[in-house]
Design an enzyme around this catalytic site. Structure first.
Site, PDB file in Angstrom:
ATOM      1  N   CYS A   1      13.409   5.693  -7.596  1.00 24.61           N
ATOM      2  CA  CYS A   1      13.515   4.679  -8.657  1.00 24.61           C
ATOM      3  C   CYS A   1      14.616   4.857  -9.699  1.00 24.61           C
ATOM      4  CB  CYS A   1      12.169   4.547  -9.345  1.00 24.61           C
ATOM      5  SG  CYS A   1      10.942   3.845  -8.226  1.00 24.61           S
ATOM      6  N   PHE A   2      14.874   6.073 -10.159  1.00 22.00           N
ATOM      7  CA  PHE A   2      15.816   6.199 -11.280  1.00 22.00           C
ATOM      8  C   PHE A   2      17.139   5.498 -10.980  1.00 22.00           C
ATOM      9  CE2 PHE A   2      14.215  10.166 -13.824  1.00 22.00           C
ATOM     10  CZ  PHE A   2      13.149   9.416 -14.270  1.00 22.00           C
TER      11      PHE A   2
ATOM     12  N   ALA B   1       0.842  -1.207   0.000  1.00 20.65           N
ATOM     13  CA  ALA B   1       0.000   0.000   0.000  1.00 20.65           C
ATOM     14  C   ALA B   1       0.870   1.247   0.000  1.00 20.65           C
ATOM     15  CB  ALA B   1      -0.908  -0.014   1.234  1.00 20.65           C
TER      16      ALA B   1
ATOM     17  N   LYS C   1      10.206  -1.602 -18.461  1.00 25.96           N
ATOM     18  CA  LYS C   1      10.110  -0.692 -17.317  1.00 25.96           C
ATOM     19  C   LYS C   1      11.491  -0.155 -16.949  1.00 25.96           C
ATOM     20  CE  LYS C   1       9.011   1.582 -13.809  1.00 25.96           C
ATOM     21  NZ  LYS C   1       8.316   2.845 -13.854  1.00 25.96           N
TER      22      LYS C   1
ATOM     23  N   LEU D   1       3.618   5.669 -13.574  1.00 26.15           N
ATOM     24  CA  LEU D   1       3.213   6.951 -12.976  1.00 26.15           C
ATOM     25  C   LEU D   1       4.432   7.669 -12.401  1.00 26.15           C
ATOM     26  CD1 LEU D   1       3.265   6.980  -9.579  1.00 26.15           C
ATOM     27  CD2 LEU D   1       1.315   5.511  -9.899  1.00 26.15           C
TER      28      LEU D   1
ATOM     29  N   PHE E   1      16.052   5.556 -19.867  1.00 25.75           N
ATOM     30  CA  PHE E   1      16.005   6.584 -20.927  1.00 25.75           C
ATOM     31  C   PHE E   1      15.662   7.955 -20.342  1.00 25.75           C
ATOM     32  CE2 PHE E   1      16.127   5.299 -25.506  1.00 25.75           C
ATOM     33  CZ  PHE E   1      16.701   4.062 -25.297  1.00 25.75           C
TER      34      PHE E   1
ATOM     35  N   ASP F   1      -1.222  -4.528   3.419  1.00 20.18           N
ATOM     36  CA  ASP F   1       0.189  -4.236   3.683  1.00 20.18           C
ATOM     37  C   ASP F   1       0.551  -4.818   5.048  1.00 20.18           C
ATOM     38  OD1 ASP F   1       2.057  -1.724   2.292  1.00 20.18           O
ATOM     39  OD2 ASP F   1       2.743  -2.601   4.187  1.00 20.18           O
TER      40      ASP F   1
ATOM     41  N   VAL G   1       4.951  -4.426  -3.947  1.00 20.36           N
ATOM     42  CA  VAL G   1       5.838  -4.246  -2.793  1.00 20.36           C
ATOM     43  C   VAL G   1       7.109  -3.532  -3.244  1.00 20.36           C
ATOM     44  CG1 VAL G   1       4.930  -6.269  -1.591  1.00 20.36           C
ATOM     45  CG2 VAL G   1       6.908  -6.519  -3.108  1.00 20.36           C
TER      46      VAL G   1
HETATM   47  P1  NAD Z   1       6.669   1.777  -1.072  1.00 16.80           P
HETATM   48  O1  NAD Z   1       7.843   1.440  -0.238  1.00 16.80           O
HETATM   49  O2  NAD Z   1       6.017   3.111  -0.935  1.00 16.80           O
HETATM   50  O3  NAD Z   1       5.515   0.680  -0.836  1.00 16.80           O
HETATM   51  C1  NAD Z   1       5.749  -0.688  -0.792  1.00 16.80           C
HETATM   52  C2  NAD Z   1       4.878  -1.287   0.307  1.00 16.80           C
HETATM   53  O4  NAD Z   1       4.991  -2.706   0.260  1.00 16.80           O
HETATM   54  C3  NAD Z   1       5.295  -0.877   1.733  1.00 16.80           C
HETATM   55  O5  NAD Z   1       4.216  -0.204   2.363  1.00 16.80           O
HETATM   56  C4  NAD Z   1       5.654  -2.200   2.412  1.00 16.80           C
HETATM   57  O6  NAD Z   1       5.291  -2.237   3.766  1.00 16.80           O
HETATM   58  C5  NAD Z   1       4.851  -3.189   1.597  1.00 16.80           C
HETATM   59  N1  NAD Z   1       5.335  -4.556   1.695  1.00 16.80           N
HETATM   60  C6  NAD Z   1       6.608  -5.019   1.614  1.00 16.80           C
HETATM   61  N2  NAD Z   1       6.634  -6.356   1.756  1.00 16.80           N
HETATM   62  C7  NAD Z   1       5.352  -6.756   1.929  1.00 16.80           C
HETATM   63  C8  NAD Z   1       4.748  -8.034   2.100  1.00 16.80           C
HETATM   64  N3  NAD Z   1       5.471  -9.156   2.129  1.00 16.80           N
HETATM   65  N4  NAD Z   1       3.411  -8.069   2.258  1.00 16.80           N
HETATM   66  C9  NAD Z   1       2.655  -6.937   2.238  1.00 16.80           C
HETATM   67  N5  NAD Z   1       3.182  -5.720   2.059  1.00 16.80           N
HETATM   68  C10 NAD Z   1       4.519  -5.625   1.892  1.00 16.80           C
HETATM   69  O7  NAD Z   1       7.115   1.537  -2.573  1.00 16.80           O
HETATM   70  P2  NAD Z   1       6.495   2.210  -3.897  1.00 16.80           P
HETATM   71  O8  NAD Z   1       7.129   3.537  -4.137  1.00 16.80           O
HETATM   72  O9  NAD Z   1       5.029   2.086  -3.870  1.00 16.80           O
HETATM   73  O10 NAD Z   1       7.094   1.235  -5.005  1.00 16.80           O
HETATM   74  C11 NAD Z   1       6.617  -0.083  -5.138  1.00 16.80           C
HETATM   75  C12 NAD Z   1       7.185  -0.670  -6.410  1.00 16.80           C
HETATM   76  O11 NAD Z   1       6.718   0.102  -7.528  1.00 16.80           O
HETATM   77  C13 NAD Z   1       8.709  -0.642  -6.494  1.00 16.80           C
HETATM   78  O12 NAD Z   1       9.130  -1.786  -7.175  1.00 16.80           O
HETATM   79  C14 NAD Z   1       8.992   0.586  -7.335  1.00 16.80           C
HETATM   80  O13 NAD Z   1      10.196   0.466  -8.057  1.00 16.80           O
HETATM   81  C15 NAD Z   1       7.817   0.592  -8.289  1.00 16.80           C
HETATM   82  N6  NAD Z   1       7.439   1.916  -8.815  1.00 16.80           N
HETATM   83  C16 NAD Z   1       7.413   3.002  -7.989  1.00 16.80           C
HETATM   84  C17 NAD Z   1       6.991   4.225  -8.489  1.00 16.80           C
HETATM   85  C18 NAD Z   1       6.943   5.456  -7.613  1.00 16.80           C
HETATM   86  O14 NAD Z   1       6.685   6.523  -8.133  1.00 16.80           O
HETATM   87  N7  NAD Z   1       7.158   5.374  -6.320  1.00 16.80           N
HETATM   88  C19 NAD Z   1       6.568   4.323  -9.811  1.00 16.80           C
HETATM   89  C20 NAD Z   1       6.587   3.190 -10.612  1.00 16.80           C
HETATM   90  C21 NAD Z   1       7.018   1.983 -10.100  1.00 16.80           C
HETATM   91  C1  UGA Z   2       9.911   8.464 -12.620  1.00 19.10           C
HETATM   92  C2  UGA Z   2       9.333   8.267 -14.018  1.00 19.10           C
HETATM   93  O1  UGA Z   2       9.065   9.557 -14.593  1.00 19.10           O
HETATM   94  C3  UGA Z   2       8.048   7.455 -13.969  1.00 19.10           C
HETATM   95  O2  UGA Z   2       7.578   7.196 -15.290  1.00 19.10           O
HETATM   96  C4  UGA Z   2       8.331   6.120 -13.251  1.00 19.10           C
HETATM   97  O3  UGA Z   2       7.138   5.370 -13.149  1.00 19.10           O
HETATM   98  C5  UGA Z   2       8.879   6.406 -11.876  1.00 19.10           C
HETATM   99  O4  UGA Z   2      10.093   7.202 -12.008  1.00 19.10           O
HETATM  100  C6  UGA Z   2       9.286   5.177 -11.132  1.00 19.10           C
HETATM  101  O5  UGA Z   2       9.519   4.141 -11.701  1.00 19.10           O
HETATM  102  O6  UGA Z   2       9.387   5.345  -9.912  1.00 19.10           O
HETATM  103  P1  UGA Z   2       9.405  10.077 -10.579  1.00 19.10           P
HETATM  104  O7  UGA Z   2      10.735   9.592 -10.077  1.00 19.10           O
HETATM  105  O8  UGA Z   2       8.248  10.055  -9.668  1.00 19.10           O
HETATM  106  O9  UGA Z   2       8.983   9.237 -11.876  1.00 19.10           O
HETATM  107  O10 UGA Z   2       9.560  11.593 -11.079  1.00 19.10           O
HETATM  108  P2  UGA Z   2      10.181  12.267 -12.396  1.00 19.10           P
HETATM  109  O11 UGA Z   2       9.266  13.326 -12.838  1.00 19.10           O
HETATM  110  O12 UGA Z   2      10.591  11.274 -13.408  1.00 19.10           O
HETATM  111  O13 UGA Z   2      11.486  12.980 -11.827  1.00 19.10           O
HETATM  112  C7  UGA Z   2      12.603  12.221 -11.385  1.00 19.10           C
HETATM  113  C8  UGA Z   2      13.740  13.150 -11.018  1.00 19.10           C
HETATM  114  O14 UGA Z   2      14.289  13.777 -12.180  1.00 19.10           O
HETATM  115  C9  UGA Z   2      13.296  14.301 -10.096  1.00 19.10           C
HETATM  116  O15 UGA Z   2      14.288  14.525  -9.124  1.00 19.10           O
HETATM  117  C10 UGA Z   2      13.172  15.467 -11.039  1.00 19.10           C
HETATM  118  O16 UGA Z   2      13.333  16.709 -10.411  1.00 19.10           O
HETATM  119  C11 UGA Z   2      14.318  15.179 -12.009  1.00 19.10           C
HETATM  120  N1  UGA Z   2      14.139  15.823 -13.327  1.00 19.10           N
HETATM  121  C12 UGA Z   2      13.114  15.468 -14.133  1.00 19.10           C
HETATM  122  C13 UGA Z   2      15.052  16.782 -13.732  1.00 19.10           C
HETATM  123  O17 UGA Z   2      16.013  17.117 -13.007  1.00 19.10           O
HETATM  124  N2  UGA Z   2      14.877  17.376 -14.961  1.00 19.10           N
HETATM  125  C14 UGA Z   2      13.857  17.049 -15.788  1.00 19.10           C
HETATM  126  O18 UGA Z   2      13.775  17.628 -16.894  1.00 19.10           O
HETATM  127  C15 UGA Z   2      12.948  16.075 -15.364  1.00 19.10           C
END
Ligand code: NAD
Ligand code: UGA
Length: 462
Positions: free
Chosen positions: A276-277, A12, A220, A163, A226, A36, A89
């Site tokens: 993530c990056f 969550a 992904k 997202l 990129f 969660d 997770v």
């Molecule tokens: P997060 O840490 O905010 O959330 C993950 C949750 O999973 C935590 O609340 C944790 O307690 C729970 N969890 C862990 N192990 C568990 C288990 N065994 N059972 C139930 N719950 C469990 O992480 P997030 O930012 O939501 O990212 C999740 C995944 O999505 C990662 O792989 C990340 O790379 C990917 N992702 C994140 C973003 C982003 O913007 N944050 C965007 C795209 C993809």
């Molecule tokens: C990024 C990707 O944009 C999402 O598509 C992806 O799902 C996500 O990672 C993920 O896998 O977690 P996010 O990290 O939330 O999303 O935010 P971004 O808008 O991508 O910015 C990432 C970082 O780059 C920030 O620190 C931002 O300030 C920086 N950035 C971005 C720059 O310095 N310059 C830019 O022109 C754009």
């Protein structure tokens, strides 16, 4: 009420919460449950103060919660009751053993697969929503094969999330694309279609891309690589601009007008942050190395190296501009979140900079409209060397320097004449996001140091 489908999301967090809220809003005939292991988080999702800040999220949760959207810690029950399970997770960088500092730590994902296996009494579609190394579906399938139950089949799909934080609801409601990967077997194709039909309730069909499961998993990592590469590319150019009187903003505009390049992700700054990056690129680098592709690994690794270089370069410039010492000086950070419109501070450049400033015996004031609470957690233990002041005008009082760390819109709108009055002189602005009116700030009396442009200063540096 009888629902047509039961969807579960394990995890969550920043992805699980918003994604499931949007699915619940768009598919009222589905029951959506988010579970969660973290009780605090679930309590937060069930309260008036959600555990994450994301524009538009409160409204959508309020609209669906208790109707077809539920948050719970009862994972076994959730698994038993659902047909479709998203796994969202965390998959952080490994901190121990083989691949420490590079590889993805998939232990939470494996634990989830084991939970699903243990509590399932009927067939499930299990969807990888977390970002994972390519070939992870195979590992999930192997867990499911380890103790088969008659009549129970698990079909693993990959449906990575694209997202971005700060725009999550908009991205989920109107995605550029949804990617769904499956095995190309009859059961794989059927499961894939089930998920396509869910998204098709609000996403135009032509934006729903299907592929084989490995392409989906790898897409992904490549998408993030990129995007980050574009940021590192423009940041590398910003260093050259500072030496040559070219202006990086003008370069971004000029090259971004080429439709083959495009205008987005060309804002030079202090370097990319976020959870993530870096982790996803390092994961990609690790994968390439483990397949013996050293040159490919080195290529992607350089994206992370330039990011570190940019932040180090920014700090060195600050130190030099502030006459070589920061001891006893107060530095006010405008923004602590890794980007605007989020309270998330994971891998925030501001955290790195704060450590560097404190090592110079500077005093730091942190001012962020949403991230001050997370900053306090991140920087616990520093005591009085750091103060937290939400109001940006108050935060500037007696500061020697302002550093724009996050591109929050409010920093564009502040009255910098008032800010200047409150600060010690000489007053410095280091605009790590290039969002201020530099000429105007210079005319007010500030010494202004942007990124990738000439500094505007009243001081003399030979
Ligand atoms: P997060 O840490 O905010 O959330 C993950 C949750 O999973 C935590 O609340 C944790 O307690 C729970 N969890 C862990 N192990 C568990 C288990 N065994 N059972 C139930 N719950 C469990 O992480 P997030 O930012 O939501 O990212 C999740 C995944 O999505 C990662 O792989 C990340 O790379 C990917 N992702 C994140 C973003 C982003 O913007 N944050 C965007 C795209 C993809
Ligand atoms: C990024 C990707 O944009 C999402 O598509 C992806 O799902 C996500 O990672 C993920 O896998 O977690 P996010 O990290 O939330 O999303 O935010 P971004 O808008 O991508 O910015 C990432 C970082 O780059 C920030 O620190 C931002 O300030 C920086 N950035 C971005 C720059 O310095 N310059 C830019 O022109 C754009």
């Amino acid at each position: 009420m009888k629902f047509a489908k039961s969807i579960l999301c394990i995890g969550a967090g920043y992805v699980g919460g918003p994604t499931m809220a949007v699915i619940a809003a768009k598919c009222p005939e589905c029951k959506v449950t988010v579970v969660d292991i973290n009780e605090d988080r679930i309590r937060g999702w069930n309260s008036d103060k959600l555990p994450i800040y994301e524009p538009g999220l409160d409204a959508i949760v309020k609209q669906c919660r208790g109707k077809n959207l539920f948050f719970s810690t009862d994972i076994p029950q959730g698994i038993r009751d659902s047909e479709i399970i998203f796994v969202s997770v965390n998959t952080p960088t490994k901190t121990f053993g083989e691949g420490a500092g590079m590889a993805s730590d998939v232990q939470y994902l494996e634990r989830t697969a084991r939970d699903i296996l243990a509590h399932s009494r009927s067939s499930k579609i299990v969807i990888e929503k977390s970002t994972i190394p390519v070939k992870t579906a195979q590992a999930m399938e192997n867990i499911f094969l380890s103790s088969p139950r008659s009549g129970v089949h698990f079909e693993v799909l990959s449906n990575p999330e694209f997202l971005a934080e700060g725009t999550a609801i908009r991205d989920l409601e109107n995605p550029d694309r949804v990617l769904i990967g499956s095995r190309e077997t009859p059961t794989g194709i059927t499961a894939r279609q089930t998920l396509v039909d869910i998204y098709a309730q609000w996403v135009p069909r032509e934006r729903i891309i299907t592929s084989n499961i490995w392409s989906s998993e790898l897409s992904k990592l490549v998408a993030n690589a990129f995007l980050a590469q574009r940021v590192s590319s423009i940041n590398a150019v910003s260093a050259l601009c500072e030496k040559t009187q070219a202006d990086v903003r003008e370069i971004s505009r000029a090259i971004g007008a080429d439709s083959r390049i495009g205008a987005k992700f060309l804002n030079a700054g202090i370097g990319f942050g976020g959870s993530c990056f870096k982790k996803d690129i390092l994961n990609l680098v690790y994968l390439c190395r483990s397949y013996g592709l050293e040159e490919v690994a080195n290529y992607w690794e350089s994206v992370v190296k330039i990011n570190e270089y940019q932040l180090g370069r920014f700090f060195s410039k600050m130190l030099k501009a502030m006459l070589g010492t920061m001891s006893g000086k107060r530095i006010c950070l405008y923004g602590f979140a890794f980007k605007a419109d989020t309270g998330d501070t994971r891998e925030s450049p501001a955290k790195y900079l704060t450590h560097k400033l404190l090592a110079e015996n500077a005093m730091v004031t942190i001012s962020d409209p949403q991230a001050n609470d997370n900053a306090k957690i991140d920087l616990a233990g520093y005591g009085e060397a750091i103060q937290y002041i939400a109001d940006p005008l108050d935060a500037a009082r007696d500061a020697d320097a302002l550093v724009v760390m996050t591109d929050w819109d409010i920093y564009r709108k502040i009255d910098y004449a008032q800010v200047f009055q409150k600060m010690r002189k000489p007053a410095f602005i280091f605009d790590g996001r290039n969002i201020l009116d530099h000429k105007k700030c210079f005319e007010l009396g500030f010494n202004v140091f942007p990124i990738g442009q000439q500094e505007l200063t009243h001081l003399k540096y030979e």
